[in-house]
Design an enzyme around this catalytic site. Structure first.
Site, PDB file in Angstrom:
ATOM      1  N   LEU A   8      -9.426  -0.349   4.587  1.00 10.26           N
ATOM      2  CA  LEU A   8      -8.074  -0.137   5.112  1.00 10.26           C
ATOM      3  C   LEU A   8      -7.762   1.361   5.127  1.00 10.26           C
ATOM      4  CD1 LEU A   8      -5.975  -3.040   3.564  1.00 10.26           C
ATOM      5  CD2 LEU A   8      -7.646  -3.037   5.441  1.00 10.26           C
ATOM      6  N   ARG A  15       3.407  11.240   1.524  1.00 13.87           N
ATOM      7  CA  ARG A  15       3.528  12.137   0.369  1.00 13.87           C
ATOM      8  C   ARG A  15       2.471  13.239   0.309  1.00 13.87           C
ATOM      9  NH1 ARG A  15       3.914   7.588  -4.032  1.00 13.87           N
ATOM     10  NH2 ARG A  15       3.197   6.355  -2.263  1.00 13.87           N
ATOM     11  N   GLY A  78       1.678  -4.544   6.358  1.00 12.71           N
ATOM     12  CA  GLY A  78       1.184  -4.992   5.056  1.00 12.71           C
ATOM     13  C   GLY A  78      -0.332  -5.114   5.012  1.00 12.71           C
ATOM     14  N   THR A  79      -0.852  -5.181   3.776  1.00 11.00           N
ATOM     15  CA  THR A  79      -2.312  -5.169   3.587  1.00 11.00           C
ATOM     16  C   THR A  79      -2.975  -6.417   4.168  1.00 11.00           C
ATOM     17  OG1 THR A  79      -1.858  -6.006   1.358  1.00 11.00           O
ATOM     18  CG2 THR A  79      -2.349  -3.670   1.553  1.00 11.00           C
ATOM     19  N   GLY A 136       0.541  -4.585  -8.390  1.00  9.94           N
ATOM     20  CA  GLY A 136       0.641  -6.038  -8.403  1.00  9.94           C
ATOM     21  C   GLY A 136       0.099  -6.544  -9.736  1.00  9.94           C
ATOM     22  N   ASN A 224      -2.135   9.320  -3.324  1.00  4.92           N
ATOM     23  CA  ASN A 224      -0.909   9.345  -2.515  1.00  4.92           C
ATOM     24  C   ASN A 224      -0.396  10.748  -2.275  1.00  4.92           C
ATOM     25  OD1 ASN A 224      -0.478   6.508  -2.105  1.00  4.92           O
ATOM     26  ND2 ASN A 224      -0.121   6.413  -4.310  1.00  4.92           N
ATOM     27  N   TYR A 363     -28.531  45.821   6.895  1.00  5.59           N
ATOM     28  CA  TYR A 363     -28.409  44.612   7.712  1.00  5.59           C
ATOM     29  C   TYR A 363     -29.740  44.377   8.402  1.00  5.59           C
ATOM     30  CZ  TYR A 363     -27.522  41.434  11.493  1.00  5.59           C
ATOM     31  OH  TYR A 363     -27.623  40.361  12.346  1.00  5.59           O
TER      32      TYR A 363
HETATM   33  C1  UD1 Z   1      -1.304  -2.721  -3.093  1.00  9.39           C
HETATM   34  C2  UD1 Z   1      -1.368  -4.142  -3.621  1.00  9.39           C
HETATM   35  C3  UD1 Z   1      -1.060  -4.134  -5.120  1.00  9.39           C
HETATM   36  C4  UD1 Z   1      -2.038  -3.236  -5.839  1.00  9.39           C
HETATM   37  C5  UD1 Z   1      -2.015  -1.842  -5.244  1.00  9.39           C
HETATM   38  C6  UD1 Z   1      -3.108  -1.015  -5.842  1.00  9.39           C
HETATM   39  C7  UD1 Z   1      -0.687  -5.552  -1.752  1.00  9.39           C
HETATM   40  C8  UD1 Z   1       0.417  -6.330  -1.151  1.00  9.39           C
HETATM   41  N1  UD1 Z   1      -0.410  -4.943  -2.902  1.00  9.39           N
HETATM   42  O1  UD1 Z   1       0.027  -2.283  -3.234  1.00  9.39           O
HETATM   43  O2  UD1 Z   1      -1.146  -5.467  -5.638  1.00  9.39           O
HETATM   44  O3  UD1 Z   1      -1.712  -3.191  -7.225  1.00  9.39           O
HETATM   45  O4  UD1 Z   1      -2.232  -1.911  -3.820  1.00  9.39           O
HETATM   46  O5  UD1 Z   1      -3.000   0.292  -5.395  1.00  9.39           O
HETATM   47  O6  UD1 Z   1      -1.770  -5.521  -1.227  1.00  9.39           O
HETATM   48  N2  UD1 Z   1      -2.442  -0.329   4.327  1.00  9.39           N
HETATM   49  C9  UD1 Z   1      -2.747  -0.489   5.658  1.00  9.39           C
HETATM   50  N3  UD1 Z   1      -1.879  -1.179   6.455  1.00  9.39           N
HETATM   51  C10 UD1 Z   1      -0.722  -1.697   5.982  1.00  9.39           C
HETATM   52  C11 UD1 Z   1      -0.427  -1.518   4.607  1.00  9.39           C
HETATM   53  C12 UD1 Z   1      -1.305  -0.841   3.805  1.00  9.39           C
HETATM   54  O7  UD1 Z   1      -3.777  -0.022   6.131  1.00  9.39           O
HETATM   55  O8  UD1 Z   1       0.010  -2.301   6.752  1.00  9.39           O
HETATM   56  C13 UD1 Z   1      -3.375   0.411   3.469  1.00  9.39           C
HETATM   57  C14 UD1 Z   1      -2.736   1.714   2.973  1.00  9.39           C
HETATM   58  O9  UD1 Z   1      -3.071   2.778   3.815  1.00  9.39           O
HETATM   59  C15 UD1 Z   1      -3.353   1.866   1.599  1.00  9.39           C
HETATM   60  C16 UD1 Z   1      -3.631   0.437   1.164  1.00  9.39           C
HETATM   61  O10 UD1 Z   1      -3.629  -0.354   2.321  1.00  9.39           O
HETATM   62  O11 UD1 Z   1      -4.572   2.530   1.670  1.00  9.39           O
HETATM   63  C17 UD1 Z   1      -2.670  -0.063   0.132  1.00  9.39           C
HETATM   64  O12 UD1 Z   1      -1.373  -0.074   0.694  1.00  9.39           O
HETATM   65  P1  UD1 Z   1      -0.097   0.276  -0.142  1.00  9.39           P
HETATM   66  O13 UD1 Z   1       1.091   0.062   0.685  1.00  9.39           O
HETATM   67  O14 UD1 Z   1      -0.291   1.581  -0.798  1.00  9.39           O
HETATM   68  O15 UD1 Z   1      -0.185  -0.868  -1.240  1.00  9.39           O
HETATM   69  P2  UD1 Z   1       0.664  -0.973  -2.533  1.00  9.39           P
HETATM   70  O16 UD1 Z   1       2.058  -1.297  -2.149  1.00  9.39           O
HETATM   71  O17 UD1 Z   1       0.425   0.164  -3.407  1.00  9.39           O
END
Ligand code: UD1
Ligand code: CA
Length: 455
Positions: A8, A15, A78-79, A136, A224, A363
């Site tokens: 991902l 930040r 979201g992830t 999480g 971050n 040189y």
């Molecule tokens: C996520 C986890 C959390 C975990 C944490 C660890 C989920 C819902 N939560 O939270 O349980 O403890 O990581 O660091 O998965 N990303 C995308 N597309 C999106 C959203 C995110 O590519 O739509 C990528 C971000 O660039 C990042 C990663 O996924 O590299 C994690 O996303 P982020 O929003 O930072 O997750 P957390 O809320 O920290």
């Protein structure tokens, strides 16, 4: 089972306060996401998938050297939604989910996680933290089986007290993922499709969720902001320094070396403080590197001494050379055994035979020197006529007097001598003296001018 790895890399990284997409920020000279890709490649994945979104074009371009599937996540929902964008390209084996901003994850940790995966099991990488804020939480039942992950923002007071956290890294079969992802909903505190919700789905199906832990916490740390990146850089460099010392390298201060690439060393290499190694560098047995040298893509032969503040790029030094201090060896420099290059000497595309010396302020570019040539201080090869580069050739045993300008193309024969201060634009035969300076005139009893009286 074949392996697909999904990385991902769609998030914005606000930040970092940068126009560069977060995953392209460099750790040890290499974009973070490339660390992840290189580790994934070591797992012998069949296919690597990168989910891009913010700065997608820049990320695609930066990764053009890899053979990859890109999946576009136009909007970051979201992830779980991110992984779903790669679903169509997955095979029918295992899937490992990694993050472009978690650069230090190690192959061994991932291999242990993947070993857990089967039709009836999945793997989840967890970490137990003193301060779990933001992560999480991993919820276990009375039998200590994992049953769900609850995000910080959705957690109850008792769930918030859990210290076992989700790293985000997990592995399962493509079939499992294909069943679960379409069932995700965004009905939660953040209105996102959480990848973490697949854990409860797995538990509901009776799939065992096996957890594994990283050997060290830095492996699962995400970046971050630039502070976190700098901290991981130090952790990475400390790891490299430890490896070097265990291989027999003497580091005068292991906290003051930077390796941005691969450094291979023979036994009894000594490295003083503040040195930077870039690309692919090889140091032979017993090589000594003085303080504050920068060495890139070069091979330094056994027994060579590099004095402080030397900069060496794309150069081969055979054994027992003596370089610096303050030497600059540019690409295409090839030094045979026992060559000496002294202070404020620049070489480029230059070959020197055994035992030749350029000790001061010179040189030497586009040049081929035989063995035992002595180049006096202040000698310049005038290799460029404003349009083209030309070659200077100097035979074995030639002696080039100080402050000589060699106007290429030109050759100086073996055993030839050049008088100091000469501008040499015609070839000098073997054994001859070439001298081209104005003859000296001495006027005896010279009376110096005197100051006139001014009223
Ligand atoms: C996520 C986890 C959390 C975990 C944490 C660890 C989920 C819902 N939560 O939270 O349980 O403890 O990581 O660091 O998965 N990303 C995308 N597309 C999106 C959203 C995110 O590519 O739509 C990528 C971000 O660039 C990042 C990663 O996924 O590299 C994690 O996303 P982020 O929003 O930072 O997750 P957390 O809320 O920290
Ligand atoms: Ca988030």
């Amino acid at each position: 089972m074949i392996l697909d790895v999904v990385i991902l890399a769609a998030g914005q990284g606000t930040r970092m306060r940068s126009t560069l997409p977060k995953v392209l920020h460099r750790l040890a000279g290499k974009p973070m996401v490339c660390h992840v890709l290189d580790t994934a490649r070591e797992l012998e994945a069949q296919r690597l998938h990168v989910v891009v979104g913010h700065g997608a074009e820049q990320v695609r371009e930066a990764l053009s050297g890899y053979s990859l599937n890109f999946a576009l996540q136009a909007e970051q929902k979201g992830t779980g939604h991110a992984v779903a964008q790669a679903l169509d390209g997955l095979g029918d084996g295992k899937v490992l989910i990694l993050y472009g901003d978690v650069p230090l994850i190690r192959r061994e940790t991932l291999a242990a996680l993947l070993a857990q995966v089967s039709e009836t099991r999945m793997g989840l990488l967890s970490v137990t933290l003193d301060d779990p804020t933001g992560y999480g939480r991993i919820v276990r039942d009375a039998n200590n089986e994992v049953v769900a992950i609850v995000e910080q923002k959705d957690a109850s007071a008792s769930e918030l007290a859990i210290r076992e956290c989700n790293t985000g890294i997990m592995a399962m079969t493509a079939a499992q993922l294909g069943r679960w992802l379409p069932q995700l909903s965004a009905d939660n505190a953040q209105g996102e499709y959480y990848l973490t919700d697949v854990i409860a789905m797995a538990a509901a199906e009776g799939i065992t969720i096996a957890t594994a832990q990283p050997a060290e916490p830095q492996e699962v740390e995400g970046v971050n902001n630039r502070l976190q990146l700098a901290r991981l850089e130090r952790a990475y460099q400390a790891r490299i320094a430890d490896e070097l010392m265990l291989q027999g390298v003497a580091l005068y201060d292991p906290s003051r070396i930077d390796v941005r690439g691969r450094l291979r060393c023979g036994h009894d290499v000594e490295i003083d403080v503040g040195c930077v190694f870039e690309g692919d560098v090889e140091l032979g047995e017993g090589v000594r590197i003085g303080a504050h040298c920068v060495i890139r893509d070069s091979r330094i032969g056994a027994g060579t001494v590099i004095e402080p503040h030397s900069v060496i790029d794309t150069t081969v030094v055979a054994g027992h050379g003596h370089i610096g201090p303050f030497a600059r060896l540019r690409p295409g420099t090839r030094l045979a055994a026992g060559v000496k290059i002294g202070n404020f000497v620049e070489t480029k595309n230059a070959e020197l035979g055994e035992g030749s010396k350029i000790n001061h302020l010179s040189y030497v570019g586009d040049a081929r020197l035989g063995r035992d040539v002595n180049v006096g201080a202040g000698t310049i090869t005038c290799n460029y006529d404003g349009a083209n580069k030309h070659v200077t050739e100097i035979g074995d045993g030639a002696f080039i007097g100080s402050n000589t300008a060699l106007v290429a193309p030109v050759s100086v024969g073996s055993g030839a001598t050049i008088g100091a201060g000469s501008t040499i634009s015609r070839d000098v035969p073997d054994g001859a003296l070439g001298v081209s300076r104005a003859r000296q005139l001495n006027k005896p009893d010279w009376v110096r001018p005197t100051r006139k009286n001014r009223d």
